[in-house]
Design a protein around this motif. Structure first.
Motif, mmCIF file in Angstrom:
data_model
loop_
_atom_site.group_PDB
_atom_site.id
_atom_site.type_symbol
_atom_site.label_atom_id
_atom_site.label_comp_id
_atom_site.label_asym_id
_atom_site.label_seq_id
_atom_site.Cartn_x
_atom_site.Cartn_y
_atom_site.Cartn_z
ATOM 1 N N UNK A 34 0.868 -1.170 0.000
ATOM 2 C CA UNK A 34 0.000 0.000 0.000
ATOM 3 C C UNK A 34 0.906 1.221 0.000
ATOM 4 N N UNK A 35 0.629 2.149 -0.907
ATOM 5 C CA UNK A 35 1.428 3.367 -1.041
ATOM 6 C C UNK A 35 0.715 4.500 -0.303
ATOM 7 N N UNK A 36 1.489 5.320 0.359
ATOM 8 C CA UNK A 36 0.959 6.410 1.174
ATOM 9 C C UNK A 36 0.235 7.475 0.355
ATOM 10 N N UNK A 37 -0.695 8.166 1.000
ATOM 11 C CA UNK A 37 -1.315 9.367 0.461
ATOM 12 C C UNK A 37 -0.586 10.559 1.071
ATOM 13 N N UNK A 38 -0.353 11.591 0.281
ATOM 14 C CA UNK A 38 0.333 12.790 0.763
ATOM 15 C C UNK A 38 -0.595 13.984 0.575
ATOM 16 N N UNK A 39 -0.803 14.742 1.651
ATOM 17 C CA UNK A 39 -1.607 15.961 1.605
ATOM 18 C C UNK A 39 -0.686 17.098 2.012
ATOM 19 N N UNK A 81 -0.920 -7.506 9.472
ATOM 20 C CA UNK A 81 -0.819 -8.798 8.783
ATOM 21 C C UNK A 81 0.502 -8.959 8.037
ATOM 22 N N UNK A 82 1.386 -7.949 8.130
ATOM 23 C CA UNK A 82 2.698 -8.063 7.512
ATOM 24 C C UNK A 82 2.812 -7.475 6.119
ATOM 25 N N UNK A 83 1.760 -6.809 5.656
ATOM 26 C CA UNK A 83 1.878 -6.184 4.340
ATOM 27 C C UNK A 83 2.724 -4.929 4.421
ATOM 28 N N UNK A 84 3.114 -4.455 3.278
ATOM 29 C CA UNK A 84 4.046 -3.347 3.149
ATOM 30 C C UNK A 84 3.291 -2.017 3.024
ATOM 31 N N UNK A 85 3.624 -1.037 3.861
ATOM 32 C CA UNK A 85 3.139 0.327 3.728
ATOM 33 C C UNK A 85 4.344 1.173 3.337
ATOM 34 N N UNK A 86 4.322 1.690 2.103
ATOM 35 C CA UNK A 86 5.522 2.294 1.522
ATOM 36 C C UNK A 86 5.251 3.695 0.990
ATOM 37 N N UNK A 87 6.320 4.448 0.793
ATOM 38 C CA UNK A 87 6.227 5.761 0.157
ATOM 39 C C UNK A 87 5.906 5.629 -1.316
ATOM 40 N N UNK A 88 6.364 4.566 -1.916
ATOM 41 C CA UNK A 88 6.118 4.309 -3.330
ATOM 42 C C UNK A 88 6.496 2.879 -3.643
ATOM 43 N N UNK A 89 5.956 2.342 -4.697
ATOM 44 C CA UNK A 89 6.167 0.936 -5.045
ATOM 45 C C UNK A 89 7.649 0.621 -5.276
ATOM 46 N N UNK A 90 8.417 1.586 -5.801
ATOM 47 C CA UNK A 90 9.825 1.353 -6.119
ATOM 48 C C UNK A 90 10.784 1.827 -5.032
ATOM 49 N N UNK A 91 10.243 2.273 -3.890
ATOM 50 C CA UNK A 91 11.112 2.744 -2.814
ATOM 51 C C UNK A 91 11.762 1.568 -2.095
ATOM 52 N N UNK A 92 12.937 1.805 -1.568
ATOM 53 C CA UNK A 92 13.664 0.809 -0.791
ATOM 54 C C UNK A 92 12.829 0.402 0.425
#
Length: 100
Positions: A34-39, A81-92
């Motif tokens: 899941x990629x973050x939303x930025x406001x 549940x161990x899923x990824x919360x990331x800044x972007x799909x291609x981020x480290x």
């Protein structure tokens, strides 16, 4: 329109409207990410600050604080549940949000 679509397209940015805020919507980017939303706002006018404050209050009511970030309920469940919360799909993955 040159792209063959019907209708009118608008493009704007904060240079032309210093009271505007930007919302870059995130969401499910892969089956486990899941990629973050930025406001944000490029300006700190009184109007922009008020808009950001109003949105922040709404988000704070329905989200969970994880470190210094706010996470919506369904994303929080996925994080547990161990899923990824990331800044972007291609981020480290070192920069992913993690429970401390």
């Amino acid at each position: 329109m040159k792209d063959g679509s019907n209708g009118v397209k608008f493009k704007t940015d904060e240079v032309f409207n210093p009271t505007a805020i930007s919302i870059l919507l995130g969401g499910e980017a892969a089956s486990d990410t899941i990629v973050q939303t930025v406001i944000s706002s490029a300006y700190y006018s009184k109007e922009a600050k008020l808009k950001l404050h109003t949105i922040r209050k709404l988000v704070d009511k329905v989200s969970t604080k994880v470190n210094s970030f706010r996470v919506m309920p369904s994303s929080y469940e996925r994080l547990l549940d161990g899923q990824r919360l990331a800044q972007g799909i291609d981020f480290n993955r070192d920069y992913d949000l993690k429970l401390s």
